[in-house]
Write a protein that holds these residues in place. Structure first.
Motif, PDB file in Angstrom:
ATOM      1  N   ALA A 136      19.524   2.851   4.962  1.00  0.00           N
ATOM      2  CA  ALA A 136      18.353   3.040   4.103  1.00  0.00           C
ATOM      3  C   ALA A 136      17.440   4.103   4.703  1.00  0.00           C
ATOM      4  O   ALA A 136      17.280   4.201   5.924  1.00  0.00           O
ATOM      5  CB  ALA A 136      17.603   1.716   3.932  1.00  0.00           C
ATOM      6  N   TYR A 137      16.857   4.884   3.820  1.00  0.00           N
ATOM      7  CA  TYR A 137      15.961   5.943   4.284  1.00  0.00           C
ATOM      8  C   TYR A 137      14.703   5.306   4.868  1.00  0.00           C
ATOM      9  O   TYR A 137      14.103   4.404   4.254  1.00  0.00           O
ATOM     10  CB  TYR A 137      15.592   6.856   3.126  1.00  0.00           C
ATOM     11  N   PRO A 138      14.262   5.732   6.043  1.00  0.00           N
ATOM     12  CA  PRO A 138      13.069   5.132   6.681  1.00  0.00           C
ATOM     13  C   PRO A 138      11.787   5.590   5.986  1.00  0.00           C
ATOM     14  O   PRO A 138      11.091   6.504   6.463  1.00  0.00           O
ATOM     15  CB  PRO A 138      13.161   5.634   8.130  1.00  0.00           C
ATOM     16  N   VAL A 139      11.477   4.950   4.872  1.00  0.00           N
ATOM     17  CA  VAL A 139      10.338   5.356   4.049  1.00  0.00           C
ATOM     18  C   VAL A 139       9.029   5.235   4.820  1.00  0.00           C
ATOM     19  O   VAL A 139       8.190   6.152   4.806  1.00  0.00           O
ATOM     20  CB  VAL A 139      10.304   4.520   2.759  1.00  0.00           C
ATOM     21  N   GLN A 140       8.842   4.112   5.489  1.00  0.00           N
ATOM     22  CA  GLN A 140       7.570   3.903   6.195  1.00  0.00           C
ATOM     23  C   GLN A 140       7.363   4.927   7.310  1.00  0.00           C
ATOM     24  O   GLN A 140       6.241   5.399   7.529  1.00  0.00           O
ATOM     25  CB  GLN A 140       7.519   2.478   6.756  1.00  0.00           C
ATOM     26  N   PRO A 194       6.929  18.090   3.114  1.00  0.00           N
ATOM     27  CA  PRO A 194       8.389  18.000   3.300  1.00  0.00           C
ATOM     28  C   PRO A 194       8.727  17.386   4.655  1.00  0.00           C
ATOM     29  O   PRO A 194       8.205  17.814   5.691  1.00  0.00           O
ATOM     30  CB  PRO A 194       8.842  19.458   3.210  1.00  0.00           C
ATOM     31  N   VAL A 195       9.598  16.392   4.646  1.00  0.00           N
ATOM     32  CA  VAL A 195       9.922  15.645   5.868  1.00  0.00           C
ATOM     33  C   VAL A 195      11.442  15.547   5.991  1.00  0.00           C
ATOM     34  O   VAL A 195      12.159  15.418   4.987  1.00  0.00           O
ATOM     35  CB  VAL A 195       9.302  14.231   5.832  1.00  0.00           C
ATOM     36  N   ILE A 196      11.934  15.582   7.229  1.00  0.00           N
ATOM     37  CA  ILE A 196      13.346  15.348   7.514  1.00  0.00           C
ATOM     38  C   ILE A 196      13.450  14.341   8.652  1.00  0.00           C
ATOM     39  O   ILE A 196      12.621  14.339   9.566  1.00  0.00           O
ATOM     40  CB  ILE A 196      14.074  16.667   7.882  1.00  0.00           C
ATOM     41  N   ILE A 197      14.478  13.489   8.587  1.00  0.00           N
ATOM     42  CA  ILE A 197      14.735  12.521   9.659  1.00  0.00           C
ATOM     43  C   ILE A 197      15.825  13.109  10.550  1.00  0.00           C
ATOM     44  O   ILE A 197      16.952  13.342  10.100  1.00  0.00           O
ATOM     45  CB  ILE A 197      15.178  11.165   9.096  1.00  0.00           C
ATOM     46  N   THR A 198      15.510  13.365  11.796  1.00  0.00           N
ATOM     47  CA  THR A 198      16.473  13.930  12.732  1.00  0.00           C
ATOM     48  C   THR A 198      16.224  13.365  14.119  1.00  0.00           C
ATOM     49  O   THR A 198      15.065  13.193  14.531  1.00  0.00           O
ATOM     50  CB  THR A 198      16.371  15.475  12.759  1.00  0.00           C
ATOM     51  N   SER A 199      17.316  13.035  14.805  1.00  0.00           N
ATOM     52  CA  SER A 199      17.237  12.461  16.159  1.00  0.00           C
ATOM     53  C   SER A 199      16.353  11.229  16.192  1.00  0.00           C
ATOM     54  O   SER A 199      15.638  10.976  17.164  1.00  0.00           O
ATOM     55  CB  SER A 199      16.712  13.515  17.154  1.00  0.00           C
ATOM     56  N   SER A 250      18.975  13.455   4.495  1.00  0.00           N
ATOM     57  CA  SER A 250      17.870  12.937   5.319  1.00  0.00           C
ATOM     58  C   SER A 250      16.554  13.643   5.072  1.00  0.00           C
ATOM     59  O   SER A 250      15.633  13.557   5.881  1.00  0.00           O
ATOM     60  CB  SER A 250      18.221  13.022   6.818  1.00  0.00           C
ATOM     61  N   ARG A 251      16.448  14.339   3.958  1.00  0.00           N
ATOM     62  CA  ARG A 251      15.204  15.038   3.626  1.00  0.00           C
ATOM     63  C   ARG A 251      14.472  14.287   2.517  1.00  0.00           C
ATOM     64  O   ARG A 251      15.078  13.603   1.694  1.00  0.00           O
ATOM     65  CB  ARG A 251      15.478  16.478   3.180  1.00  0.00           C
ATOM     66  N   SER A 252      13.146  14.449   2.507  1.00  0.00           N
ATOM     67  CA  SER A 252      12.335  13.797   1.479  1.00  0.00           C
ATOM     68  C   SER A 252      11.036  14.576   1.300  1.00  0.00           C
ATOM     69  O   SER A 252      10.694  15.460   2.096  1.00  0.00           O
ATOM     70  CB  SER A 252      12.021  12.349   1.872  1.00  0.00           C
ATOM     71  N   ARG A 253      10.341  14.220   0.218  1.00  0.00           N
ATOM     72  CA  ARG A 253       9.021  14.781  -0.063  1.00  0.00           C
ATOM     73  C   ARG A 253       8.051  13.618  -0.198  1.00  0.00           C
ATOM     74  O   ARG A 253       8.244  12.718  -1.013  1.00  0.00           O
ATOM     75  CB  ARG A 253       9.066  15.613  -1.353  1.00  0.00           C
ATOM     76  N   VAL A 304       8.072  17.173  10.088  1.00  0.00           N
ATOM     77  CA  VAL A 304       7.665  18.020   8.962  1.00  0.00           C
ATOM     78  C   VAL A 304       8.407  19.343   9.075  1.00  0.00           C
ATOM     79  O   VAL A 304       8.349  20.026  10.111  1.00  0.00           O
ATOM     80  CB  VAL A 304       6.141  18.230   8.971  1.00  0.00           C
ATOM     81  N   THR A 305       9.115  19.717   8.012  1.00  0.00           N
ATOM     82  CA  THR A 305      10.001  20.886   8.082  1.00  0.00           C
ATOM     83  C   THR A 305       9.313  22.201   7.740  1.00  0.00           C
ATOM     84  O   THR A 305       9.852  23.264   8.032  1.00  0.00           O
ATOM     85  CB  THR A 305      11.186  20.684   7.133  1.00  0.00           C
ATOM     86  N   GLY A 306       8.170  22.177   7.107  1.00  0.00           N
ATOM     87  CA  GLY A 306       7.531  23.438   6.750  1.00  0.00           C
ATOM     88  C   GLY A 306       6.152  23.209   6.174  1.00  0.00           C
ATOM     89  O   GLY A 306       5.584  22.108   6.258  1.00  0.00           O
ATOM     90  N   ALA A 307       5.627  24.247   5.557  1.00  0.00           N
ATOM     91  CA  ALA A 307       4.279  24.164   5.000  1.00  0.00           C
ATOM     92  C   ALA A 307       4.257  23.232   3.796  1.00  0.00           C
ATOM     93  O   ALA A 307       5.139  23.274   2.943  1.00  0.00           O
ATOM     94  CB  ALA A 307       3.804  25.557   4.595  1.00  0.00           C
ATOM     95  N   PRO A 308       3.248  22.355   3.710  1.00  0.00           N
ATOM     96  CA  PRO A 308       3.113  21.475   2.549  1.00  0.00           C
ATOM     97  C   PRO A 308       2.454  22.224   1.394  1.00  0.00           C
ATOM     98  O   PRO A 308       2.155  23.419   1.490  1.00  0.00           O
ATOM     99  CB  PRO A 308       2.229  20.352   3.084  1.00  0.00           C
TER     100      PRO A 308
END
Length: 391
Positions: free
Chosen positions: A150-154, A254-259, A218-221, A264-268
């Motif tokens: 499951a994607y770690p929403v929290q 923009p958010v990514i789950i890694t390691s 593993s990416r989300s907004r 945050v992957t870039g400018a919002p």
């Protein structure tokens, strides 16, 4: 011979393996002499063994029959004794002995061989089952297909909220404070200025992380509502400084789950905040019980009066636990009280209450549960529970 072997020998109808004792010699019988003299002793025939035992038995039977027949009238006893029958003279049995054919012998041997094989298998399998009983085969392991985690929403909401706080806070007098705040949630080596020209001042009052839209890999907004405080324009000479202005703004991060971390992957991007919510679906109107509302209105009014004081125990049903309201609130009025249609010792209604908080007044709605309490010959209604808002 063992008991088991004896049983097998009996089942297969086999001869006793023990050697039989040799037959006793038959005593010779006197035979009358032809001249009437003394009878001469005739040696008893030798008892044969093996297959010729049947022939010897036949001879004995024939001799017994001849002796039992008695003397004949026209034959001299001496002559009858001296003239034995043809079968006795030739030593042949009164019947013909025929050997079994080779085919019959082969079938008999084959049948006995098969029977011995069956008996041997039965013995072997039976003995094996005593020491190594058959066990039921173990069921195959259940294969559980694990779905994607499951994607770690929290976790994504927490990082997006913290980033939004730092991103929308700036002060031209201390620009490094904003850069340090953004660096905590961005990849190493990323430009933490994020397009800010280093001018102006803005503060964040609060952030409210909201919906998380998964984008795959593993990416989300993450949508974050932010309440910002913007200082007024500099006052002109002779004018007072205008107060700061507060307003809500939306920020999609923009958010990514890694390691194992959310980054945050870039400018919002700043987006608008809806000015109103969507229309509610049509709700079924509940019928009210007017007589019951009139009967219990005083009970509800007394409860809310004591509720604000923290002294509602005396007007609550036995066993009810209702925490008191914060201090500084007093009852202005119970604006309306309705009871849903129903019956029994438990009823529910809706109360609209106006509270006084200092010089201000606030209108609140509550769902109130009533319970009938019986004591001796008297009965009354008391509040069993209360919940803010209406369903």
């Amino acid at each position: 011979m063992s008991t088991f072997k004896k049983i097998v020998w009996k089942v297969l109808n086999l001869p006793d393996p023990k050697p039989k004792p040799s037959p006793q010699p038959v005593p010779s019988e006197p035979v009358p002499a032809p001249d009437g003299g003394a009878p001469a002793a005739v040696p008893a025939p030798r008892v044969p063994v093996g297959a010729q035992a049947w022939v010897a038995a036949g001879k004995r039977v024939q001799s017994d029959r001849t002796a039992a027949a008695g003397p004949l009238a026209d034959v001299d006893p001496g002559q009858r004794a001296s003239q034995p029958s043809k079968a006795a003279a030739t030593g042949a049995a009164p019947w013909q002995v025929e050997d079994e054919s080779s085919g019959t012998k082969a079938l008999v041997k084959l049948g006995r061989g098969i029977l011995w094989i069956v008996v041997g298998l039965a013995v072997v399998t039976g003995v094996r089952s005593w020491f190594w009983p058959d066990r039921a085969p173990a069921p195959p392991p259940v294969q559980v297909k694990a779905g994607p985690p499951a994607y770690p929403v929290q976790q994504a909401q927490a990082v997006a909220g913290r980033f939004a706080f730092g991103y929308l806070t700036w002060d031209e007098t201390i620009p490094q404070t904003r850069a340090d705040a953004l660096a905590r949630d961005m990849p190493a080596g990323t430009d933490t200025a994020q397009g800010w020209n280093g001018k102006g001042k803005q503060d964040v009052v609060t952030v409210v992380p909201g919906a998380v839209t998964e984008l795959g890999e593993s990416r989300s907004r993450v949508h974050v509502d932010v309440l910002v405080s913007v200082p007024g324009e500099p006052a002109k000479k002779g004018q007072s400084v205008p107060p700061a202005e507060q307003r809500w703004v939306g920020l999609e991060v923009p958010v990514i789950i890694t390691s194992g971390r959310a980054v945050v992957t870039g400018a919002p991007g700043i987006v608008g905040v809806p000015k109103s919510g969507p229309a509610l679906p049509a709700q079924q109107v509940k019928n009210s019980d007017a007589p019951m509302a009139d009967q219990t209105k005083a009970v509800v009014s007394d409860f809310f009066t004591e509720y604000a004081k923290g002294e509602a125990d005396g007007v609550m049903a036995p066993g009810a636990v209702i925490p008191p309201l914060p201090t500084g609130m007093t009852l202005s009025t119970v604006q309306s009280w309705t009871v849903d249609e129903g019956s029994g010792d438990k009823r529910t209604g809706t109360a609209v209450v106006v509270w006084k908080v200092g010089s201000a007044e606030l209108e609140q709605s509550y769902r109130v549960d009533l319970a009938r309490v019986v004591a001796a010959s008297a009965q009354r209604w008391q509040v069993a529970d209360v919940h803010g808002g209406t369903s």
